[in-house]
Design a protein around this motif. Structure first.
Motif: not given
Length: 262
Positions: A176-189
């Motif tokens: 897997v190359d990239i995982v996209l998520t949400g939930h925390l309302h906190i940006w991280a890359a």
């Protein structure tokens, strides 16, 4: 170039109403090849909230890909949550809770990480992890989209999704190359990339529309894939401003199947 827009945590029913039109205008102006929404389309999973979310999504001109979040199932109606948690989601958004999309050189696999038995925490099962591994296309950039993150910073006070460590290890192993998520309302890359890089890049979205003042801002991201390069345009709308600021740019490069920030 292939362009993907990542939205998450719309929270219709508790949305920042004055930002709905600016968000829609930005999304449509980007001319994306695919828009991915990683859950929490509604705030309490109610029919009227789903109707508003569906109306918004229908106005997005690009192809759409969505998975549910924990706010998209009933919270207080326990019988509905146990017996028919996705009835309203399926009726208003999509019948398929774990879609698969293919655009350009991107292959996107959806995972429903909602756990009706533990409303907020989430879960990813061995069967879901196995399905993702079996769906890897070695000729594509393989993206997994789900609501709950696989990793969290130590400062986050929410319980990590059950099965996350196993998924993290096996996704990395299987390609897997990239995982996209949400939930925390906190940006991280790139927050979990070691200096030497890693085969899997995790991108956690902030909330696109939630009006909770403690979130401080709303945001979404545009991901441009061109050869080995990924450019992320992050659009932020502080709560005390009327719209989105000009984008911040973040660049990653993939070499020898490892991502590094450049």
């Amino acid at each position: 170039m292939t362009r993907l827009i990542h939205l998450s945590d719309l929270h219709f029913g508790y949305e920042r109403s004055e930002l709905v039109e600016p968000l829609l205008e930005r999304v449509n102006a980007a001319n994306a090849d695919l828009v991915v929404v990683t859950g929490d389309l509604t705030h309490r999973g109610r029919s009227a909230q789903f109707a508003r979310a569906a109306k918004f999504l229908r106005r997005i001109e690009a192809p759409l890909f969505a998975v549910p979040g924990n706010h998209d199932i009933p919270l207080y109606r326990l019988t509905d949550r146990m017996m028919k948690p996705y009835r309203r989601y399926r009726r208003s958004i999509a019948e398929n809770l774990e879609p698969v999309g293919h655009v350009g050189k991107l292959r996107v696999q959806g995972v429903n990480s909602v756990d009706p038995m533990a409303w907020q925490r989430g879960v990813i099962t061995a069967a879901q992890i196995r399905r993702i591994g079996e769906g890897i296309d070695p000729d594509c950039i393989n993206i997994v989209a789900l609501h709950h993150p696989l990793q969290q910073r130590p400062t986050v006070d929410k319980a990590l999704m059950r099965g996350a460590p196993e998924a993290l290890a096996l996704f990395e192993l299987r390609g897997v190359d990239i995982v996209l998520t949400g939930h925390l309302h906190i940006w991280a890359a790139g927050a979990f990339l070691p200096p030497e890089g890693r085969g899997m890049l995790q991108i956690q979205a902030g909330t696109a529309l939630c009006a909770r003042e403690t979130d401080l801002q709303n945001e979404f991201a545009v991901l441009d894939f061109q050869g080995p390069d990924l450019t992320i345009e992050r659009y932020v709308a502080p709560m005390d401003e009327s719209g989105f600021r000009p984008p911040e740019f973040i660049h990653f490069r993939r070499a020898n199947r490892r991502w590094r920030q450049v």
